[in-house]
Design a protein around this motif. Sequence first.
Motif, PDB file in Angstrom:
ATOM      1  N   SER A   8      19.239  53.893  39.418  1.00 32.30           N
ATOM      2  CA  SER A   8      20.501  54.402  39.955  1.00 32.30           C
ATOM      3  C   SER A   8      20.434  54.535  41.468  1.00 32.30           C
ATOM      4  O   SER A   8      19.503  55.129  42.010  1.00 32.30           O
ATOM      5  CB  SER A   8      20.823  55.768  39.344  1.00 32.30           C
ATOM      6  N   GLY A   9      21.450  53.999  42.129  1.00 32.31           N
ATOM      7  CA  GLY A   9      21.558  54.118  43.575  1.00 32.31           C
ATOM      8  C   GLY A   9      22.448  55.262  44.011  1.00 32.31           C
ATOM      9  O   GLY A   9      22.741  55.401  45.190  1.00 32.31           O
ATOM     10  N   THR A  85      22.693  50.734  38.477  1.00 38.42           N
ATOM     11  CA  THR A  85      23.956  51.445  38.657  1.00 38.42           C
ATOM     12  C   THR A  85      24.088  51.890  40.103  1.00 38.42           C
ATOM     13  O   THR A  85      23.106  52.230  40.753  1.00 38.42           O
ATOM     14  CB  THR A  85      24.058  52.682  37.740  1.00 38.42           C
ATOM     15  N   SER A  86      25.318  51.879  40.586  1.00 37.06           N
ATOM     16  CA  SER A  86      25.580  52.292  41.953  1.00 37.06           C
ATOM     17  C   SER A  86      27.054  52.648  42.082  1.00 37.06           C
ATOM     18  O   SER A  86      27.902  52.003  41.469  1.00 37.06           O
ATOM     19  CB  SER A  86      25.260  51.145  42.923  1.00 37.06           C
ATOM     20  N   VAL A  90      33.108  50.463  49.855  1.00 37.03           N
ATOM     21  CA  VAL A  90      33.676  49.321  50.574  1.00 37.03           C
ATOM     22  C   VAL A  90      33.441  48.026  49.797  1.00 37.03           C
ATOM     23  O   VAL A  90      32.907  47.048  50.296  1.00 37.03           O
ATOM     24  CB  VAL A  90      33.116  49.221  52.017  1.00 37.03           C
ATOM     25  N   HIS A  91      33.764  48.045  48.509  1.00 40.21           N
ATOM     26  CA  HIS A  91      33.738  46.893  47.615  1.00 40.21           C
ATOM     27  C   HIS A  91      32.340  46.334  47.332  1.00 40.21           C
ATOM     28  O   HIS A  91      32.199  45.166  46.967  1.00 40.21           O
ATOM     29  CB  HIS A  91      34.643  45.773  48.133  1.00 40.21           C
ATOM     30  N   THR A  92      31.294  47.132  47.506  1.00 44.15           N
ATOM     31  CA  THR A  92      29.945  46.683  47.196  1.00 44.15           C
ATOM     32  C   THR A  92      29.060  47.872  46.845  1.00 44.15           C
ATOM     33  O   THR A  92      29.529  49.005  46.829  1.00 44.15           O
ATOM     34  CB  THR A  92      29.352  45.866  48.372  1.00 44.15           C
ATOM     35  N   VAL A  93      27.796  47.618  46.537  1.00 47.78           N
ATOM     36  CA  VAL A  93      26.872  48.708  46.239  1.00 47.78           C
ATOM     37  C   VAL A  93      26.622  49.515  47.504  1.00 47.78           C
ATOM     38  O   VAL A  93      26.834  49.029  48.623  1.00 47.78           O
ATOM     39  CB  VAL A  93      25.529  48.178  45.673  1.00 47.78           C
ATOM     40  N   ASN A  94      26.141  50.738  47.324  1.00 42.75           N
ATOM     41  CA  ASN A  94      25.872  51.580  48.484  1.00 42.75           C
ATOM     42  C   ASN A  94      24.550  51.176  49.148  1.00 42.75           C
ATOM     43  O   ASN A  94      23.809  50.320  48.667  1.00 42.75           O
ATOM     44  CB  ASN A  94      25.892  53.056  48.097  1.00 42.75           C
ATOM     45  N   ALA A  95      24.233  51.826  50.267  1.00 39.49           N
ATOM     46  CA  ALA A  95      23.043  51.471  51.055  1.00 39.49           C
ATOM     47  C   ALA A  95      21.745  51.714  50.294  1.00 39.49           C
ATOM     48  O   ALA A  95      20.777  50.968  50.473  1.00 39.49           O
ATOM     49  CB  ALA A  95      23.040  52.265  52.362  1.00 39.49           C
ATOM     50  N   ILE A  96      21.709  52.730  49.450  1.00 39.91           N
ATOM     51  CA  ILE A  96      20.495  53.028  48.686  1.00 39.91           C
ATOM     52  C   ILE A  96      20.159  51.857  47.758  1.00 39.91           C
ATOM     53  O   ILE A  96      19.015  51.398  47.694  1.00 39.91           O
ATOM     54  CB  ILE A  96      20.658  54.333  47.882  1.00 39.91           C
TER      55      ILE A  96
END
Length: 129
Positions: A8-9, A85-86, A90-96
């Motif tokens: 998980s992010g 999972t994330s 802004v239409h994408t996965v987060n920085a983590i």
Amino acid sequence: MKKILVISGSPRAKGNTHKTTRIFEEKLNKSGEYNFEYINLAKTDLQYCKGCLACMRKGESFCPCKDEALNLRDKLLAAEGVIFTSPVYVHTVNAIMKNFFDRFAYFCHQPPFYRKNRDAYRYNRTQRY
């Protein structure tokens, strides 16, 4: 019992991403027995990729970042299924999660999962504010 690893992010350990994954776990357990292990990347020591390419040239154990990446690699390889999972920023996965993908980019070039059975599931939940 099949071992499923959830990476998980989400920065919120019990947020919506976690709740959605738990719903998926409950539904999957209705069709069989699965053992879920959750790893929260926000609480994992995973340094930023330095771009030196040592992992691709020599192997991941030569990475200059001394953190939990090799432990995560071992868990990924031992799992019979992996769920990433994330939250969506802004239409994408987060920085983590992006950092995780960057650190494990060598899997794309030296794919250890090539011969493993695979199924893909995608769940999208949209909230209106």
